[in-house]
Design an enzyme around this catalytic site. Structure first.
Site, PDB file in Angstrom:
ATOM      1  N   ALA A   1       0.864  -1.189   0.000  1.00 28.49           N
ATOM      2  CA  ALA A   1       0.000   0.000   0.000  1.00 28.49           C
ATOM      3  C   ALA A   1       0.897   1.234   0.000  1.00 28.49           C
ATOM      4  CB  ALA A   1      -0.892   0.013   1.237  1.00 28.49           C
ATOM      5  N   LYS A   2       0.324   2.370  -0.217  1.00 26.89           N
ATOM      6  CA  LYS A   2       1.069   3.622  -0.082  1.00 26.89           C
ATOM      7  C   LYS A   2       0.073   4.756   0.043  1.00 26.89           C
ATOM      8  CE  LYS A   2       5.457   4.708   0.002  1.00 26.89           C
ATOM      9  NZ  LYS A   2       6.583   3.872   0.432  1.00 26.89           N
ATOM     10  N   GLY A   3       0.518   5.830   0.685  1.00 28.55           N
ATOM     11  CA  GLY A   3      -0.327   7.008   0.806  1.00 28.55           C
ATOM     12  C   GLY A   3       0.450   8.231   0.357  1.00 28.55           C
TER      13      GLY A   3
END
Ligand code: NAD
Length: 549
Positions: A238-240
């Site tokens: 995931a990444k934000g």
């Protein structure tokens, strides 16, 4: 596509194959395919010039052009039209090079059937369309092309290949937050992308940067999937990201923005769902605010909702410096593999933030002479070696390396081209390109940053015999110790630093050995070998879980 009428330009000189494609596509009514066959490259270019083509099916071997030349010449006339390669040559490098060069997909003639053909056309059009919008980042293109190349070499199941090309979940929020002055409210774009939900909870940092976009966050999420799978961590990637310059905000503004980010994505993060960590522009303090906001929301303390938090809040010993430390463990192994000792080697580090400054520290501790470092403001060089601790003091006091008196000022470009044993790009993406890779003068390239090397440069690195520690391996120390922090948090345990470092080293060394073994036995570049190691794990997990419903 919306009209359900798709014009396919079929560039093929073999009438048997033309009939086959027409027959396969002729069975479909929704969508309806209008196939226009041409038998030469010249005729294809002429037809494209008249417009109205939705997709090109391209045979690489034509009477007036051969192999990749066919693709590149056609691409020059079809920049907006997706191209699917069809080749009778079961040739890994030809098809993967075309994909690297921008082809949307490839089909092997002896395996074509109507389902794979229609799906490939549909997907090529969708990918091209998606690239026109928020996804249109060079980084996402890079991540997808790296993946497609590895998937092709590994002969990955077609269903899984298409599932993994885009993230499973991507959420965008427009975040309003109050500035310190007057009544001013600023609204910025924020993202959370979860690439693979089948491997366990998802995991990945949050980046605050003025140029971050959905495509960049999606690329980073995909790389997190490979990184976790390569190191056998029980996570999907995931990444934000928040499109903002954190340097332009006060601490109070950063706090309000971070709390708003947490609240916007509270439904999809959590210790069993998706666990953020720091990345560029964020740090332990930002993680503390996220943890506090989340905990306030659920009514009790939940330290395991983030990693990379301060030790006093349940952070792990060694997490802050883990990425740089892990990188240097791997560099030491790579030096041994190349037949020299890290002790006495020369090193150059681009970027002097969390990853770069720690990498420089551990390189120096291992006896390497760090002759140059840089940050966004400047680069400094000293052939006798730089005093890393003094540089860190300078940055603590003045924020940047500017005016630091320990070496001569050079440009970031000159820094990358310095003669050295170890070059560690630890700043940002897109640094080693077709433009400068020929002038690199290192023996080992250790990618502390994510995505620092372009596809074209990758090929040349291999030809030049520069040993690559690819990003998904080289900077995996951070997520490994994040995993330890999460495990300690769930069990309310504290491991000693020595145990943490030993466990991290063991995981990294094992991942390097498997990657190296695969690269050597299959004659692959290190990046493809590492991605294939990861793909095999994700692919078999997907197969075993099956697909609901
Ligand atoms: P950071 O914000 O702490 O530091 C970034 C550094 O790069 C700063 O010194 C900055 O001045 C410098 N920089 C920015 N633009 C530059 C330019 N144009 N030229 C030269 N230097 C420049 O970020 P970080 O956490 O060290 O992350 C750096 C890279 O490592 C990113 O690609 C990130 O995704 C990756 N990474 C970080 C971690 C982690 O644990 N922090 C883990 C894995 C990968």
């Amino acid at each position: 596509m919306a009209s359900q009428h798709i014009t396919v330009l079929l560039v093929e000189d073999n009438p048997v194959f033309v009939r086959l494609i027409q027959k396969l596509l002729g069975r479909s009514e929704h969508p309806f395919f209008a196939v226009e066959p041409v038998g030469s490259l010249a005729a294809a270019i002429e037809r494209l010039g008249r417009g109205g083509v939705d997709v090109v099916l391209l045979d690489l071997m034509l009477p007036d052009s051969e192999a990749l030349d066919t693709f590149y010449r056609l691409r020059a006339h079809a920049s907006d039209t997706p191209i699917v390669i069809q080749s009778a040559l079961d040739d890994v490098s030809l098809a993967s090079k075309a994909v690297e060069g921008g082809a949307q997909d490839y089909l092997l003639k002896d395996r074509i059937n109507s389902i794979s053909l229609i799906r490939s056309i549909h997907f090529a059009i969708e990918r091209k369309r998606a690239r026109g919008a928020e996804w249109s980042s060079a980084m996402f293109h890079l991540a997808q092309q790296q993946f497609l190349k590895a998937a092709y070499i590994a002969d990955l199941d077609d269903n899984i290949r298409q599932r993994l090309l885009f993230p499973e979940r991507a959420q965008i929020a427009a975040l309003p937050f109050k500035r310190d002055t007057g009544d001013q409210v600023e609204t910025v774009f924020a993202y959370r992308v979860q690439h693979v939900l089948t491997m366990g909870p998802t995991k990945g940092g949050i980046r605050y940067h003025p140029e971050v976009d959905l495509g960049e966050v999606a690329a980073l999420a995909m790389w997190m999937t490979w990184k976790c799978a390569l190191t056998n961590l029980p996570y999907g990637g995931a990444k934000g990201g928040v499109r903002v310059d954190p340097g332009a905000l006060s601490s109070a503004e950063l706090e309000r923005l971070t709390r708003r980010y947490t609240s916007a994505f509270i439904g999809i993060i959590g210790p069993d769902k998706d666990i953020p960590a720091p990345d560029m522009g964020t740090d332990a303090q930002v993680m503390a605010w996220i943890m506090d906001t989340y905990s306030e929301h659920v009514g009790f303390s939940v330290p395991s909702v983030v990693t990379g938090k301060p030790i006093v809040l349940g952070g792990s010993l060694g997490r802050n410096e883990a990425t740089g430390r892990g990188l240097v463990y791997l560099v030491a192994e790579a030096c041994r593999h190349m037949g020299f000792d890290i002790n006495g080697a020369t090193a150059v580090v681009q970027g002097f933030g969390n990853v770069g400054a720690h990498a420089a520290t551990f390189l120096a501790e291992s006896g390497a002479k760090v002759i140059a470092v840089s940050d966004v403001a400047t680069a400094i060089y000293n052939r006798n070696g730089l005093p890393i601790e003094k540089l860190k003091d300078h940055v603590r006091e003045h924020r940047f390396l500017t005016d630091c008196p320990y070496g001569e000022v050079i440009t970031n470009r000159e820094l990358l081209e310095l003669s050295c044993d170890i070059l560690a790009p630890c700043a940002l993406q897109n640094q080693i390109t077709a433009d400068n890779v020929g002038r690199l003068s290192c023996r080992i390239l250790a990618e502390g940053a994510n995505g620092p090397t372009t596809l074209e440069a990758d090929e040349i690195l291999k030809e030049r015999g520069i040993f690559l520690l690819p990003d998904i391996l080289a900077n995996a120390g951070g997520v490994i110790v994040s995993y330890f922090e999460w495990v300690q948090g769930l069990q309310n345990l504290m491991w000693p630093l020595e145990e943490i470092n030993d466990r991290m080293r063991a995981i990294l060394t094992d991942a390097l050995a498997r990657t190296l073994q695969r690269a050597q036995t299959q004659h692959l570049d290190m990046r493809s070998a590492a991605v294939i190691e990861a793909l095999n794990r994700v692919g078999s997990a997907n197969q075993l879980r099956g697909l609901f419903p």
